[in-house]
Design an enzyme around this catalytic site. Structure first.
Site, PDB file in Angstrom:
ATOM      1  N   ASP A 196       2.860   6.415  -3.291  1.00  0.00           N
ATOM      2  CA  ASP A 196       2.757   7.195  -3.262  1.00  0.00           C
ATOM      3  C   ASP A 196       3.262   8.707  -3.326  1.00  0.00           C
ATOM      4  O   ASP A 196       3.664   9.528  -1.785  1.00  0.00           O
ATOM      5  CB  ASP A 196       1.979   7.606  -2.232  1.00  0.00           C
TER       6      ASP A 196
ATOM      7  N   GLU B  28      -8.833  15.446   9.036  1.00  0.00           N
ATOM      8  CA  GLU B  28      -8.523  15.770  10.526  1.00  0.00           C
ATOM      9  C   GLU B  28      -9.816  15.816  10.118  1.00  0.00           C
ATOM     10  O   GLU B  28     -11.469  14.827   9.760  1.00  0.00           O
ATOM     11  CB  GLU B  28      -8.724  16.965  11.416  1.00  0.00           C
TER      12      GLU B  28
ATOM     13  N   HIS C 277      -9.898   9.374   3.121  1.00  0.00           N
ATOM     14  CA  HIS C 277      -9.613   7.237   3.982  1.00  0.00           C
ATOM     15  C   HIS C 277     -10.037   7.880   5.323  1.00  0.00           C
ATOM     16  O   HIS C 277     -10.586   8.850   5.832  1.00  0.00           O
ATOM     17  CB  HIS C 277      -7.498   8.010   4.427  1.00  0.00           C
TER      18      HIS C 277
ATOM     19  N   ASP D 181       0.723  -0.880   0.540  1.00  0.00           N
ATOM     20  CA  ASP D 181       0.024  -0.356  -0.105  1.00  0.00           C
ATOM     21  C   ASP D 181       0.776   1.547  -0.092  1.00  0.00           C
ATOM     22  O   ASP D 181       2.143   1.192  -0.054  1.00  0.00           O
ATOM     23  CB  ASP D 181      -1.071  -0.100   1.386  1.00  0.00           C
ATOM     24  N   HIS D 182       0.385   2.267  -0.341  1.00  0.00           N
ATOM     25  CA  HIS D 182       0.926   3.560  -0.147  1.00  0.00           C
ATOM     26  C   HIS D 182       2.114   3.456   0.770  1.00  0.00           C
ATOM     27  O   HIS D 182       2.499   3.330   1.667  1.00  0.00           O
ATOM     28  CB  HIS D 182       0.435   4.368   1.062  1.00  0.00           C
TER      29      HIS D 182
ATOM     30  N   ASN E 219      -9.372   0.392  -2.574  1.00  0.00           N
ATOM     31  CA  ASN E 219      -9.370  -0.614  -1.169  1.00  0.00           C
ATOM     32  C   ASN E 219     -10.101  -0.248  -0.091  1.00  0.00           C
ATOM     33  O   ASN E 219     -11.342   0.610   0.099  1.00  0.00           O
ATOM     34  CB  ASN E 219      -8.029   0.551  -0.428  1.00  0.00           C
TER      35      ASN E 219
ATOM     36  N   ASP F 157     -10.348  -1.087   4.426  1.00  0.00           N
ATOM     37  CA  ASP F 157      -9.749  -1.067   5.657  1.00  0.00           C
ATOM     38  C   ASP F 157     -10.199  -0.726   6.902  1.00  0.00           C
ATOM     39  O   ASP F 157     -10.683  -1.495   8.134  1.00  0.00           O
ATOM     40  CB  ASP F 157      -8.324  -0.293   5.268  1.00  0.00           C
ATOM     41  N   THR F 158     -10.661   0.405   6.676  1.00  0.00           N
ATOM     42  CA  THR F 158     -10.984   1.066   8.212  1.00  0.00           C
ATOM     43  C   THR F 158     -12.551  -0.136   8.336  1.00  0.00           C
ATOM     44  O   THR F 158     -12.978  -0.311   9.436  1.00  0.00           O
ATOM     45  CB  THR F 158     -12.139   2.116   7.886  1.00  0.00           C
TER      46      THR F 158
ATOM     47  N   HIS G  51      -9.152   4.809  -3.702  1.00  0.00           N
ATOM     48  CA  HIS G  51      -8.712   4.970  -2.387  1.00  0.00           C
ATOM     49  C   HIS G  51     -10.240   5.286  -1.790  1.00  0.00           C
ATOM     50  O   HIS G  51     -11.267   5.552  -2.032  1.00  0.00           O
ATOM     51  CB  HIS G  51      -7.707   5.313  -1.709  1.00  0.00           C
ATOM     52  N   GLY G  52      -9.919   4.912  -0.144  1.00  0.00           N
ATOM     53  CA  GLY G  52     -10.611   5.252   0.405  1.00  0.00           C
ATOM     54  C   GLY G  52     -12.415   5.165   0.147  1.00  0.00           C
ATOM     55  O   GLY G  52     -13.666   5.384   0.271  1.00  0.00           O
ATOM     56  N   GLY G  53     -12.652   3.766  -0.130  1.00  0.00           N
ATOM     57  CA  GLY G  53     -14.174   2.601  -0.129  1.00  0.00           C
ATOM     58  C   GLY G  53     -14.538   2.544   0.696  1.00  0.00           C
ATOM     59  O   GLY G  53     -15.858   2.698   0.761  1.00  0.00           O
TER      60      GLY G  53
ATOM     61  N   GLU H 215      -0.017   7.371  -7.149  1.00  0.00           N
ATOM     62  CA  GLU H 215      -1.493   8.297  -6.688  1.00  0.00           C
ATOM     63  C   GLU H 215      -1.223   9.331  -7.282  1.00  0.00           C
ATOM     64  O   GLU H 215      -0.288  10.065  -7.204  1.00  0.00           O
ATOM     65  CB  GLU H 215      -1.872   8.366  -5.592  1.00  0.00           C
TER      66      GLU H 215
HETATM   67 ZN   LIG Z   1      -5.645   4.443  -0.112  1.00  0.00          ZN
END
Ligand SMILES: [Zn+2]
Length: 397
Positions: free
Chosen positions: A139, A177, A221, A104-105, A282, A284-285, A260-262, A169
């Site tokens: 990235d 934030e 993200h 990843d990144h 992607n 993750d969270t 990203h940030g799916g 990217e």
């Molecule tokens: Zn990402």
């Protein structure tokens, strides 16, 4: 899907065939961040059950964790990432589906991690004729576009010599934030332009066709408060149209795009992204939460059996081993994570795209020209290669 695509870790031409299949048939492959053998296996299980190809990806921090948080070594992330890669290679083919092994990144300051992974790829390539990883992400989106593309070109030349895919990217991805940071940013900059994407294509395509672009389209993200940024996956279609016009090609989607940030995206946003040539998304969270949620549910239902080794509501001398054995509660985390990855396969239209082929399981450490060497020696050689890679990483510091 072409039955020529092998099960287990795919690299080089097989990877190109897989991603072309995804783009042509309009599905995308979930790419899930993993930090342990436990989470890797949960993701592979989901792919197998969904009859879908899958991507396992490791981040810099994930690699450090995989090696062991007790180890303080400047090369910890590389050594751990390589260890995760060998784990995937040892087990992937048992799950019967194609697996893409990706990192990843990698921002500019993390390039030593990238260099060490490439050294492990080279070691592997020299022995077995293919890289250890299928693909890596660079990235440099925080740098100027010019520097970003220059560094990518430099690395891509090295990578293409080993048949490694590059994901890069370009554009600003939000979500730092609580939105304060984005207030001063020109909102247009949260959306990569077709011209930026084309500049990447022009620079990389003469080297190799094995690259994909993460273009910003208002994605962030992590899970964020809706309304902060407007996700506009339809903008990805403009990149494809622009590239098509420049190339004068018949192909409607000449670019391989990734998302990203799916986590937190709606099914329709994801479907729009996929229809515009996104071949990988992607996650993750959401899978982090799912893993925890499985354990949380188990603990909450069995709390009285989890307070001491002996003694529960059935008697003060009753043993609780069947509750606190990590295989029991970690399995709950795996089951929940597996279910969440299967949801992603569904949203990405990947379910049923690959009929699993079982009975081909074998540690996939030594594979030459598509011919597997299924024996103990190959595993031993693989272990030796890990030792060499880790040794090299340590020697380099
Ligand atoms: Zn990402």
């Amino acid at each position: 899907m072409s039955s020529k695509i092998p099960v287990g870790v795919v690299t080089g031409k097989d990877l190109v065939a897989l991603l072309e299949d995804a783009r042509n048939r309009g599905y995308a492959i979930p790419a899930v961040n993993c930090t342990s053998s436990c989470t890797v296996n949960a993701v592979l299980e989901a792919a197998s059950k969904s009859k879908s190809p899958i991507m396992i990806q490791v981040s810099n921090g994930g690699g450090t964790y995989y090696l062991g948080k007790g180890i303080k070594d400047p090369n910890a992330s590389a050594a751990g990432s390589v260890a995760l890669a060998y784990h995937v290679r040892a087990v992937a083919s048992y799950y019967g589906v194609p697996v893409v092994l990706h990192s990843d990144h990698c921002a500019k300051k993390l390039l030593p991690w990238f260099d060490a992974m490439l050294a492990a790829d080279k070691e592997y390539y020299d022995k077995f004729g293919e890289p250890l990883f299928s693909s890596h992400m660079l990235d440099l989106s925080e740098e100027t576009d010019e520097e970003n593309i220059d560094i990518c070109v430099k690395y891509f030349k090295k990578m293409s010599a080993m048949d490694i895919w590059l994901e890069m990217e370009i554009g600003i991805t939000g979500g730092e934030e609580d939105g304060v940071n984005n207030e001063d940013v020109d909102p247009e900059k949260l959306y990569t332009t077709p011209e930026q994407v084309w500049a990447v294509y022009q620079a990389l395509s003469p080297i190799s066709p094995m690259f994909s672009i993460a273009a910003a389209f208002g994605n962030v993200h992590g899970v964020y408060k809706p309304g902060n940024v407007v996700l506009s996956p339809e903008k990805l279609g403009k990149h494809q149209a622009y590239a098509k016009q420049k190339l004068g090609c018949v192909e409607d989607k000449p670019l391989f795009l990734v998302m990203h940030g799916g986590s937190g995206s709606t099914a329709s946003e994801i479907a729009t992204a996929v229809s515009n040539g996104v071949v990988k998304m992607n996650i993750d969270t959401d899978t982090q939460w799912a893993f925890w949620d499985g354990i949380r549910g188990f603990e909450s239902s069995n709390r009285e059996y989890l307070q001491a080794q002996i003694g529960n509501p059935k008697g003060k001398d009753k043993p609780n081993k069947k509750f606190y054995d990590p295989r029991v509660w970690l399995r709950k985390g795996q089951e929940s994570m597996c279910k969440r990855v299967m949801d992603s396969c569904e949203k990405l239209s990947a379910v049923g795209t690959f009929e699993p082929r079982f009975g081909q399981g074998a540690p996939q450490i030594a594979e030459k020209g598509g011919k597997k060497e299924l024996n103990v020696i190959s595993v031993a050689v693989g272990c030796l290669a890990i030792g060499v890679a880790v040794g090299m990483a340590i020697a380099k510091k």
